[in-house]
Design an enzyme around this catalytic site. Structure first.
Site, PDB file in Angstrom:
ATOM      1  N   LYS A  22      30.569  26.101  47.523  1.00  0.00           N
ATOM      2  CA  LYS A  22      31.761  26.817  48.015  1.00  0.00           C
ATOM      3  C   LYS A  22      31.384  28.111  48.730  1.00  0.00           C
ATOM      4  CE  LYS A  22      34.976  28.654  45.051  1.00  0.00           C
ATOM      5  NZ  LYS A  22      35.240  30.048  45.469  1.00  0.00           N
ATOM      6  N   ARG A 129      44.134  41.088  42.812  1.00  0.00           N
ATOM      7  CA  ARG A 129      42.698  41.351  42.620  1.00  0.00           C
ATOM      8  C   ARG A 129      42.239  42.575  43.408  1.00  0.00           C
ATOM      9  NH1 ARG A 129      39.548  35.836  43.348  1.00  0.00           N
ATOM     10  NH2 ARG A 129      37.857  37.132  42.555  1.00  0.00           N
ATOM     11  N   SER A 174      28.338  42.858  43.367  1.00  0.00           N
ATOM     12  CA  SER A 174      29.251  41.842  43.883  1.00  0.00           C
ATOM     13  C   SER A 174      28.718  41.304  45.198  1.00  0.00           C
ATOM     14  CB  SER A 174      30.647  42.442  44.089  1.00  0.00           C
ATOM     15  OG  SER A 174      31.383  41.640  44.993  1.00  0.00           O
ATOM     16  N   ASP A 324      30.521  32.748  37.427  1.00  0.00           N
ATOM     17  CA  ASP A 324      31.566  31.722  37.481  1.00  0.00           C
ATOM     18  C   ASP A 324      31.412  30.668  36.383  1.00  0.00           C
ATOM     19  OD1 ASP A 324      32.687  32.971  39.679  1.00  0.00           O
ATOM     20  OD2 ASP A 324      31.499  31.820  41.108  1.00  0.00           O
ATOM     21  N   ARG A 355      39.816  35.737  32.931  1.00  0.00           N
ATOM     22  CA  ARG A 355      39.111  34.608  32.310  1.00  0.00           C
ATOM     23  C   ARG A 355      38.702  34.875  30.868  1.00  0.00           C
ATOM     24  NH1 ARG A 355      35.714  32.559  37.675  1.00  0.00           N
ATOM     25  NH2 ARG A 355      37.484  31.473  38.576  1.00  0.00           N
TER      26      ARG A 355
HETATM   27  C1  S3P Z   1      31.179  34.759  45.455  1.00  0.00           C
HETATM   28  C2  S3P Z   1      30.715  35.759  44.662  1.00  0.00           C
HETATM   29  C3  S3P Z   1      31.138  35.961  43.272  1.00  0.00           C
HETATM   30  C4  S3P Z   1      31.815  34.721  42.685  1.00  0.00           C
HETATM   31  C5  S3P Z   1      32.779  34.096  43.629  1.00  0.00           C
HETATM   32  C6  S3P Z   1      32.121  33.736  44.951  1.00  0.00           C
HETATM   33  C7  S3P Z   1      30.687  34.690  46.844  1.00  0.00           C
HETATM   34  O1  S3P Z   1      32.013  37.041  43.258  1.00  0.00           O
HETATM   35  O2  S3P Z   1      32.454  35.037  41.481  1.00  0.00           O
HETATM   36  O3  S3P Z   1      33.320  32.922  43.058  1.00  0.00           O
HETATM   37  O4  S3P Z   1      30.917  33.659  47.505  1.00  0.00           O
HETATM   38  O5  S3P Z   1      30.090  35.664  47.304  1.00  0.00           O
HETATM   39  P1  S3P Z   1      31.422  38.556  43.150  1.00  0.00           P
HETATM   40  O6  S3P Z   1      30.031  38.537  43.600  1.00  0.00           O
HETATM   41  O7  S3P Z   1      32.264  39.381  44.013  1.00  0.00           O
HETATM   42  O8  S3P Z   1      31.516  38.851  41.683  1.00  0.00           O
END
Ligand code: S3P
Length: 445
Positions: A22, A129, A174, A324, A355
């Site tokens: 994804k 969010r 993040s 996740d 969660r």
């Molecule tokens: C993601 C990063 C994660 C993850 C999200 C997808 C991404 O979030 O939880 O489902 O595609 O960069 P964060 O890195 O912001 O925690």
């Protein structure tokens, strides 16, 4: 409408592929907006979340085609409406935090200046969010972002502006925030440094490098980009999503005698924390890396087999690599002898649902011993989870969150009695064929 979940009396055996990653699929669509050459991604994930990114790319004037599992994006001129007067164009990011946060960084310098801009919004979950972690540093770079309702939340009105590079330290690691700032920095003047990424996934860095962009790695997960570089295109094969595979790996770890192999699975270091936790929990994990690396990403075949169960601990340092997977790892913990402890997980409250609260509440209703803490969970096992009857199943609450729905389906698999989900359709966000794949494994296909 709620739906009855399958149960299993025997072991789970089989080999499967899971849908394309994804995170990488979002990037493969969105980066078409800054590409200077055609972009192509095979095994692209066609799911509700990634369709939001694809729709935004089309709305912003790129010719993007999807068919036969392949996404192709051809860079195109921006629509006249974005440069002229009139109303701002609305981009609905649906449930997708990745679409919203990456678009903020990508468009802040890219939108035509003096135009009406774009209104970024999303569903109820996404509008709740936090976006300040992206908006605040973007504003420090000179971005023109106005809140339409609440400070730090969608919807926001974004207009084009000249950006200057900054040095930014994230408070929470993040990948989405890091990516947004790198995309903005690539179009800003001067150099942008992003620190504090820790062990977060680096799909943005890998795909940008594939597109010919130079990035500088800094200590402790930091990364720097200099603006004004030429950006090319790409031709990649998206690996299977380890976050989708994790549900079946965990099921194999919980049901004695099981062995499940996922082929062609992504093994990015920022994504495989769950496999390390499974090993610590006494599960047999075998990784055959013969399939990769390919186009900048690691991949391989991963076999997970039932082993000698023991409890695990997870802390804040490891969290970005399995953020996740916490719901399904919490489900696993109920089957392990002793106390499993998850700490440093405050971010889990800010995902598609809270969660920590929902995992704790559902597992408690199933009879598990779970203590919800401010930043984690303490789970004592082993406990045989207990549902209802076929005619009166225990209805588990997903909060409309895809990862909760799939984790709870794994909990129901080994439970005594029957369970149902209040909103099974939410799996469409990341894994539309999840229940078919689960049924296939149960049937030994
Ligand atoms: C993601 C990063 C994660 C993850 C999200 C997808 C991404 O979030 O939880 O489902 O595609 O960069 P964060 O890195 O912001 O925690």
């Amino acid at each position: 409408m709620s739906s009855l979940l399958p149960t299993s009396t025997g072991p789970l055996q089989g080999t499967l592929r899971v849908p394309g990653d994804k995170s990488i699929s979002h990037r493969a669509a969105l980066f078409g907006l800054i590409a200077g050459a055609p972009c192509r991604a095979t095994n692209w994930l066609d799911a509700a979340d990634t369709r939001c990114s694809l729709a935004a790319v089309r709305d912003l004037g790129c010719a993007a085609e999807f068919g036969d599992s392949t996404l192709q994006v051809a860079p195109g001129p921006w629509p006249k409406a974005l440069a002229g007067g009139g109303k701002p164009r609305t981009l609905d990011c649906g449930n997708s935090g990745t679409t919203a946060r990456l678009l903020l960084g990508l468009l802040a310098a890219r939108l035509p200046q003096g135009g009406p801009g774009v209104l970024l919004t999303g569903d109820v979950s996404l509008r709740g969010r936090p976006m300040g972690r992206v908006i605040d540093p973007l504003r420090a770079m000179g971005a023109d972002i106005q809140h339409m309702a609440t400070e730090g939340r969608l919807p926001v009105l974004l207009r084009g502006a000249d950006l200057q590079g900054i040095v930014h330290r994230m408070k929470v690691p993040s990948a989405q925030a890091k990516s947004a700032l790198l995309l903005a920095g690539l179009q800003a003047s001067g150099r942008t440094e992003v620190h504090g990424g820790g062990s977060s996934r680096d799909h943005t860095e890998r795909l940008l490098r594939t597109m010919g962009v130079e990035l500088e790695d800094l200590p402790q997960g930091g990364v720097a980009v200099t603006g004004g570089q030429n950006v090319g295109g790409f031709d990649i094969a998206v690996p299977g999503d380890p976050s989708s595979a994790a549900f079946f790996w965990t099921a194999a770890a919980m049901l004695p005698g099981s062995s499940v192999t996922v082929t062609g699975c992504g093994l990015n270091e920022g994504r495989v924390g769950a496999l390390r936790v499974l090993r610590r929990a006494g599960v047999q994990v075998t990784i055959d890396r013969a399939r990769g690396p390919r186009e900048g990403e690691m991949l391989g075949d991963v076999t997970v087999a039932y082993g000698t169960p023991q409890p695990f601990t997870i802390d804040a340092v490891e969290m970005p690599t399995l953020v996740d997977e916490i719901p399904v790892l919490a489900v696993l913990a109920t089957s392990l002898p002793g106390q499993s402890v998850i700490t440093g997980a405050a971010e889990l409250r800010l995902k598609e649902s809270d969660r920590l609260a929902l995992v704790a509440a559902n597992l408690q209703r199933l009879g598990a011993q779970v203590e919800e803490q401010a930043e984690g969970l303490v789970i004592s096992g082993p406990v045989r989870l207990k549902g209802g009857t076929k005619s009166a199943p225990l209805v588990l609450e997903t909060g409309g969150d895809h990862r909760l729905a799939m984790a709870l389906a794994i909990a129901a698999l080994g439970a005594e009695g029957r369970c149902a989900l209040d909103a099974p359709g939410c799996v469409d966000v990341s894994y539309p064929d999840f229940f078919t794949a689960l049924d296939g494994l149960l049937a030994g296909d």
